[in-house]
Design a protein around this motif. Structure first.
Motif, PDB file in Angstrom:
ATOM      1  N   LYS A   1      40.265 -82.222 -16.227  1.00  0.00           N
ATOM      2  CA  LYS A   1      40.743 -82.124 -14.859  1.00  0.00           C
ATOM      3  C   LYS A   1      41.685 -83.288 -14.564  1.00  0.00           C
ATOM      4  O   LYS A   1      41.441 -84.410 -15.018  1.00  0.00           O
ATOM      5  CB  LYS A   1      39.566 -82.136 -13.877  1.00  0.00           C
ATOM      6  CG  LYS A   1      38.648 -80.938 -14.028  1.00  0.00           C
ATOM      7  CD  LYS A   1      37.507 -80.982 -13.013  1.00  0.00           C
ATOM      8  CE  LYS A   1      36.606 -79.774 -13.169  1.00  0.00           C
ATOM      9  NZ  LYS A   1      35.477 -79.797 -12.192  1.00  0.00           N
TER      10      LYS A   1
ATOM     11  N   ARG B   1      46.261 -77.596 -12.005  1.00  0.00           N
ATOM     12  CA  ARG B   1      45.086 -77.004 -12.645  1.00  0.00           C
ATOM     13  C   ARG B   1      44.634 -77.845 -13.839  1.00  0.00           C
ATOM     14  O   ARG B   1      45.406 -78.622 -14.387  1.00  0.00           O
ATOM     15  CB  ARG B   1      45.396 -75.580 -13.101  1.00  0.00           C
ATOM     16  CG  ARG B   1      45.808 -74.643 -11.965  1.00  0.00           C
ATOM     17  CD  ARG B   1      45.841 -73.197 -12.440  1.00  0.00           C
ATOM     18  NE  ARG B   1      46.320 -72.312 -11.395  1.00  0.00           N
ATOM     19  CZ  ARG B   1      47.538 -71.786 -11.354  1.00  0.00           C
ATOM     20  NH1 ARG B   1      48.405 -72.074 -12.319  1.00  0.00           N
ATOM     21  NH2 ARG B   1      47.899 -70.974 -10.380  1.00  0.00           N
TER      22      ARG B   1
ATOM     23  N   ASP C   1      50.529 -74.823 -15.900  1.00  0.00           N
ATOM     24  CA  ASP C   1      49.282 -74.967 -15.136  1.00  0.00           C
ATOM     25  C   ASP C   1      49.048 -76.407 -14.713  1.00  0.00           C
ATOM     26  O   ASP C   1      48.547 -76.671 -13.613  1.00  0.00           O
ATOM     27  CB  ASP C   1      48.098 -74.469 -15.965  1.00  0.00           C
ATOM     28  CG  ASP C   1      48.043 -72.951 -16.046  1.00  0.00           C
ATOM     29  OD1 ASP C   1      48.770 -72.300 -15.267  1.00  0.00           O
ATOM     30  OD2 ASP C   1      47.286 -72.434 -16.878  1.00  0.00           O
TER      31      ASP C   1
END
Length: 324
Positions: free
Chosen positions: A172, A159, A154
């Protein structure tokens, strides 16, 4: 420990001046940071940049476009030293991790730790790099069992990183975060038989990377490196040292379909060590031989040690036993 985030990359740097490249217009610029960070790698003043791999790395750092960058090549080709030295010139902080068969994903993300009676979450290198905008270098990623890399998928897709063991914290990716991996293979496993523990990486995982193959430096590049590291050594001697290094590498890799006959090889680092120690031991009976043993051959099996030293003697000829 307090860690500062990187700021906006707004420093225009001349590629020619920053990386010591001749023939490159000074108007061609790259971006970096104005101030050195506490996690900026140390500078190697003797490092010589290779244009092709430097170009690919700078293009990735400037515009990653959602990719990771994978440097693939034999041991000692400089897969890790390149991003470290580029990061130094750009003042871009770096965190890294080394892969192995025993590798655990918590080494990347982090784990709770008991300190003074309190449970404190200790972030791993990947989590910190994402949070603060560092370059993350994952060395020998193809030595990690593929099933343990699922947490990275991810991240490579851009992501957020979700840390369930820290209450579901979401990190993030910082705009300056970059993911650089190195490996001895191209992700399809070791087809040479030279590297134990190298496995096959999932094709979907490898699809998340730009792949750059890194070979040993050309002779001219290593001659330039040795000139900086050991200018006291005559050029003719440095040329023979580079010839020895390349012949050792050829025997390590196996050439023209012939199986490898050596289990050791001479990296550029070992070549520089040989040159520098030759200068340090120039008053020894045979400084070239003694420094070669300290730098490389003492790590080898007796038969291979003798083979490498005989190779060096044959290349140097009458110059082998001559003091500097």
């Amino acid at each position: 420990m307090t860690i500062a985030s990187t700021t906006e990359r707004n420093k225009g740097l001349s590629i020619a001046k920053t990386f010591g490249l001749e023939g490159v217009p000074e108007t061609i610029l790259t971006t970096g940071f104005a101030d050195e960070h506490s996690h900026t790698p140390m500078k190697d003043d003797g490092y010589v940049f290779r244009r092709e791999t430097l170009r690919d790395l700078l293009a990735y750092l400037d515009k990653p476009r959602g990719d990771g960058l994978f440097f693939a090549g034999h041991y000692g080709t400089g897969k890790t030293s390149l991003p470290l030295q580029v990061a130094n010139r750009l003042n871009w902080p770096v965190l890294s991790a080394d892969g192995s068969e025993e590798f655990n994903v918590e080494d990347l993300i982090g784990r709770p730790d008991l300190q003074n009676g309190n449970v404190v979450f200790q972030y791993g290198a990947l989590a910190l790099a994402m949070k603060y905008g560092f370059i993350f270098i994952f060395n020998e990623i193809d030595s990690v069992p593929p099933g343990r890399l699922t947490a990275v998928h991810d991240v490579l897709e851009g992501r957020p990183l979700v840390i369930q063991s820290n209450g579901g914290e979401v990190i993030k990716p910082h705009p300056n975060f970059r993911f650089v991996a190195t490996g001895n293979s191209l992700g399809a496993g070791d087809t040479t038989g030279l590297y134990q523990g190298v496995g096959v990486l999932n094709i979907a995982f490898m699809d998340r990377f730009r792949v750059v193959e890194v070979d040993y430096p050309e002779e001219a590049t290593e001659m330039s490196i040795l000139e900086k590291r050991a200018p006291e050594i005559p050029e003719s001697v440095r040329q023979k040292m580079v010839r020895v290094a390349n012949e050792v590498r050829r025997l390590f890799i196996g050439d023209s379909g012939v199986d490898s006959t050596l289990s050791i090889t001479m990296s550029t680092r070992a070549l520089c060590r040989w040159a520098e120690l030759t200068v340090d031991y120039r008053n020894a009976g045979n400084p070239l031989e003694y420094a070669l043993r300290l730098s490389l051959t003492s790590k080898a099996e007796p038969e291979q040690k003798e083979a490498v030293e005989e190779l060096a003697r044959s290349i140097f000829g009458d110059a082998w036993g001559v003091s500097l």
